[in-house]
Design a protein around this motif. Structure first.
Motif, PDB file in Angstrom:
ATOM      1  N   PRO A 223       6.960  30.412  37.273  1.00  0.00           N
ATOM      2  CA  PRO A 223       8.208  31.097  36.919  1.00  0.00           C
ATOM      3  C   PRO A 223       8.996  30.272  35.910  1.00  0.00           C
ATOM      4  O   PRO A 223       8.755  29.073  35.756  1.00  0.00           O
ATOM      5  CB  PRO A 223       8.970  31.170  38.242  1.00  0.00           C
ATOM      6  N   ALA A 299      10.637  23.515  44.923  1.00  0.00           N
ATOM      7  CA  ALA A 299      11.507  24.249  45.850  1.00  0.00           C
ATOM      8  C   ALA A 299      11.532  25.739  45.520  1.00  0.00           C
ATOM      9  O   ALA A 299      11.636  26.586  46.407  1.00  0.00           O
ATOM     10  CB  ALA A 299      12.924  23.675  45.795  1.00  0.00           C
ATOM     11  N   LEU A 300      11.412  26.025  44.243  1.00  0.00           N
ATOM     12  CA  LEU A 300      11.484  27.420  43.773  1.00  0.00           C
ATOM     13  C   LEU A 300      10.254  28.230  44.159  1.00  0.00           C
ATOM     14  O   LEU A 300      10.339  29.449  44.323  1.00  0.00           O
ATOM     15  CB  LEU A 300      11.633  27.407  42.247  1.00  0.00           C
ATOM     16  N   THR A 301       9.112  27.566  44.286  1.00  0.00           N
ATOM     17  CA  THR A 301       7.855  28.310  44.396  1.00  0.00           C
ATOM     18  C   THR A 301       7.025  28.029  45.644  1.00  0.00           C
ATOM     19  O   THR A 301       6.194  28.853  46.013  1.00  0.00           O
ATOM     20  CB  THR A 301       6.936  27.981  43.198  1.00  0.00           C
ATOM     21  N   PHE A 303       5.904  27.667  49.421  1.00  0.00           N
ATOM     22  CA  PHE A 303       6.268  28.205  50.734  1.00  0.00           C
ATOM     23  C   PHE A 303       5.197  27.816  51.731  1.00  0.00           C
ATOM     24  O   PHE A 303       4.124  27.353  51.374  1.00  0.00           O
ATOM     25  CB  PHE A 303       6.438  29.729  50.675  1.00  0.00           C
ATOM     26  N   ILE A 305       3.715  29.576  55.012  1.00  0.00           N
ATOM     27  CA  ILE A 305       3.555  30.587  56.054  1.00  0.00           C
ATOM     28  C   ILE A 305       2.492  30.075  57.016  1.00  0.00           C
ATOM     29  O   ILE A 305       1.354  29.849  56.622  1.00  0.00           O
ATOM     30  CB  ILE A 305       3.159  31.956  55.455  1.00  0.00           C
TER      31      ILE A 305
ATOM     32  N   LEU B 212      14.035  37.132  43.322  1.00  0.00           N
ATOM     33  CA  LEU B 212      14.705  35.853  43.538  1.00  0.00           C
ATOM     34  C   LEU B 212      15.521  35.915  44.825  1.00  0.00           C
ATOM     35  O   LEU B 212      16.187  36.913  45.098  1.00  0.00           O
ATOM     36  CB  LEU B 212      15.647  35.556  42.367  1.00  0.00           C
ATOM     37  N   VAL B 219      17.505  28.276  45.594  1.00  0.00           N
ATOM     38  CA  VAL B 219      16.891  29.472  45.019  1.00  0.00           C
ATOM     39  C   VAL B 219      15.380  29.421  45.210  1.00  0.00           C
ATOM     40  O   VAL B 219      14.773  28.353  45.147  1.00  0.00           O
ATOM     41  CB  VAL B 219      17.269  29.639  43.525  1.00  0.00           C
ATOM     42  N   PHE B 220      14.811  30.583  45.507  1.00  0.00           N
ATOM     43  CA  PHE B 220      13.364  30.708  45.679  1.00  0.00           C
ATOM     44  C   PHE B 220      12.905  31.959  44.949  1.00  0.00           C
ATOM     45  O   PHE B 220      13.638  32.939  44.839  1.00  0.00           O
ATOM     46  CB  PHE B 220      13.003  30.804  47.169  1.00  0.00           C
ATOM     47  N   PHE B 221      11.672  31.897  44.463  1.00  0.00           N
ATOM     48  CA  PHE B 221      11.154  32.999  43.657  1.00  0.00           C
ATOM     49  C   PHE B 221       9.811  33.481  44.190  1.00  0.00           C
ATOM     50  O   PHE B 221       8.907  32.671  44.412  1.00  0.00           O
ATOM     51  CB  PHE B 221      10.978  32.536  42.208  1.00  0.00           C
ATOM     52  N   TYR B 247       9.166  41.084  58.594  1.00  0.00           N
ATOM     53  CA  TYR B 247       8.724  39.707  58.820  1.00  0.00           C
ATOM     54  C   TYR B 247       9.799  38.879  59.513  1.00  0.00           C
ATOM     55  O   TYR B 247       9.510  38.134  60.455  1.00  0.00           O
ATOM     56  CB  TYR B 247       8.315  39.045  57.502  1.00  0.00           C
ATOM     57  N   LYS B 260      12.132  32.587  52.608  1.00  0.00           N
ATOM     58  CA  LYS B 260      11.149  32.439  51.523  1.00  0.00           C
ATOM     59  C   LYS B 260       9.887  33.217  51.882  1.00  0.00           C
ATOM     60  O   LYS B 260       9.369  34.011  51.096  1.00  0.00           O
ATOM     61  CB  LYS B 260      10.775  30.961  51.326  1.00  0.00           C
ATOM     62  N   ASN B 261       9.399  32.979  53.107  1.00  0.00           N
ATOM     63  CA  ASN B 261       8.206  33.704  53.557  1.00  0.00           C
ATOM     64  C   ASN B 261       8.465  35.205  53.559  1.00  0.00           C
ATOM     65  O   ASN B 261       7.584  36.000  53.228  1.00  0.00           O
ATOM     66  CB  ASN B 261       7.811  33.248  54.957  1.00  0.00           C
ATOM     67  N   ILE B 264       8.072  36.601  50.156  1.00  0.00           N
ATOM     68  CA  ILE B 264       6.646  36.632  49.799  1.00  0.00           C
ATOM     69  C   ILE B 264       5.973  37.847  50.459  1.00  0.00           C
ATOM     70  O   ILE B 264       5.235  38.606  49.811  1.00  0.00           O
ATOM     71  CB  ILE B 264       5.932  35.320  50.233  1.00  0.00           C
ATOM     72  N   TYR B 265       6.281  38.071  51.739  1.00  0.00           N
ATOM     73  CA  TYR B 265       5.737  39.255  52.410  1.00  0.00           C
ATOM     74  C   TYR B 265       6.263  40.538  51.787  1.00  0.00           C
ATOM     75  O   TYR B 265       5.551  41.543  51.681  1.00  0.00           O
ATOM     76  CB  TYR B 265       6.023  39.222  53.912  1.00  0.00           C
TER      77      TYR B 265
END
Lengths: 311, 311
Positions: A223, A299-301, A303, A305, B212, B219-221, B247, B260-261, B264-265
């Protein structure tokens, strides 16, 4: 230290954006690539051309980054390539106001002897014949050749572009250019078609929307860092390419896994470039800031699970 | 099992895209949210309204996903909400051709007794007064309230929207809507302003460019999965929200790390939704496909830059 050979324009730009206006400032693809790559442990050289109007302070800036300028030809009585553009309000599109090729019109690139065995060659945006001419001079096959190009060459020199594409490992282009080159709207399909034209790796730059790296069925996404303000996108794509090429040259690893890191570093470097006008931010940037921002990209990308949740 | 209360439209849609055209097919925010959330271990219920024209097979589909329909009111002699739209060639914009509110015009949501203590409340896109009316009926404060809305309510019911925003934890809106609501072009600044309006977490959906998640300075993307073909973006945002809410409800964890997860889900589920028209893909989707695609999201985003390289 590994050698990175950079070919591209060294230029003066005048830029208008919603945030302000500049007089002639330092620009050019090779300039941005070189400044960006200088944050990695590489020995780099620029092959380009300038006029007598090119200022010593700008030579000094490039030299201060340990960039070899043996291949930077100064044309007596000539004027440096000049580009002027105006960005629209969303910064995603721009109008070219002036293009003065000047010394670039008759540029015949000469690769310095001690860079004819460069490990990585970064062919910045230029006429594809000039890009091919550089590859012709390499005496040792580079570990990686990266090509950047733009829609202008697709319109005006497509056969020559297709020729040089057959000789490179990686191509970096933006999304609209990928669509134009392939005739496919879907970037997945576009990348697949561009693979068949030569490059094993296709990097599609989407500006504020990040960048995609394709290698056949494999795909990775970096990103763009969400920023409070983007002042000037000029050079962001070149800075991205310089971060990518610099990192790959430093790490001596041309695997897909390592190229992932390369485009993360590319995005990292580009995120600084847009924070100020022209090369200003890249000129003041410190390595610690780059490493700090790498943590922000993590931190941005990244994760986590848990596997048990998947069952 | 945790309870997820879903409020939103249950509708019929007629869609035209460059890839084809549908007659009246099942649609509506609550439908997409419910189908998406059904892939998680939650007990969910839909509060909505339909007309007598609503077909039994569509009731059966929702019931087959263990969605409680006690709160789905059927209006005698009424007609189900109908929307018709035409997508442009790039699928990023669309024209609304027909909007028939029908039974939605006088909808007064009734939360079933056994869902007044729901753990998570997902307020799908509807009039903000209806969304507030649902929160009024909760007898136990939910662990998380998620609000989805759209520009239409910013234009027509802004005070009511601002009221309900003060009562929610998470808002999900698209980039243009975030800009409209905040008056800020930069999404970082837009999210900061939207925080001050109430929601602690701001999710900005960028369609094919991902989503985002903001929480103050964090922040997470989550990228969208690059797809060969996108047939129909209808319901993708709701499917995203349903994946997120489903989720979070399943995992009983409302931390930023877990959200964040969640996004993504959300992206994972939405990537299926767009593969066919309307709810078709979500109706045929299997859990194993979701888990397989989770691996694709990992490959797409996870990188490993060694620490020693940073020094």
């Amino acid at each position: 230290m590994n050698k990175l050979l950079i070919v591209g324009t060294v230029a003066y730009d005048a830029i208008e954006s919603p945030f302000g206006k500049t007089d002639k400032i330092l620009g050019g693809a090779a300039t941005y690539i070189g400044l960006s790559a200088s944050f990695f442990k590489v020995q780099s050289a620029i092959v380009s051309v300038i006029g007598e109007d090119f200022e010593q302070e700008h030579i000094d800036l490039l030299k201060s980054r340990n960039i070899d300028l043996t291949g930077l030809e100064t044309v007596k009585g000539g004027k440096t390539f000049f580009w002027s553009g105006r960005y629209h309000n969303d910064l995603n599109s721009r109008d070219t106001l002036v293009t003065e090729l000047n010394v670039l019109a008759d540029f015949n690139p000469i690769v310095p002897e001690h860079f004819k065995d460069a490990d990585v060659v970064m062919l910045g945006n230029l006429h594809p014949i000039v890009q091919s001419g550089v590859l012709d001079q390499m005496t040792v096959k580079p570990k990686l050749v990266v090509l950047d190009t733009m829609n202008f060459w697709m319109d005006c020199a497509l056969p020559e572009l297709l020729d040089v594409m057959k000789r490179v490992d990686v191509i970096t282009i933006n999304d609209e250019e990928a669509r134009q080159l392939s005739g496919e709207y879907s970037l997945v399909k576009a990348a697949a078609k561009i693979h068949t034209m030569g490059p094993q790796y296709v990097v599609i730059k989407k500006g504020e929307h990040g960048a995609l790296l394709f290698n056949n069925k494999q795909v990775f996404f970096a990103p763009a860092l969400p920023l409070e303000d983007v002042f000037d996108p000029t050079g962001a794509g070149d800075t991205f390419a310089g971060g990518f090429a610099g990192y790959i040259a430093q790490s001596e690893n041309v695997s897909f896994e390592n190229m992932k890191n390369g485009i993360i570093y590319g995005s990292n470097m580009a995120s600084f470039c847009v924070e100020k006008f022209g090369t200003e931010r890249m000129a003041s940037l410190r390595k610690e800031e780059v490493l700090e921002r790498l943590q922000q990209f993590r931190a941005l990308t990244q994760f986590d699970i848990a596997l048990e949740e998947e069952e």
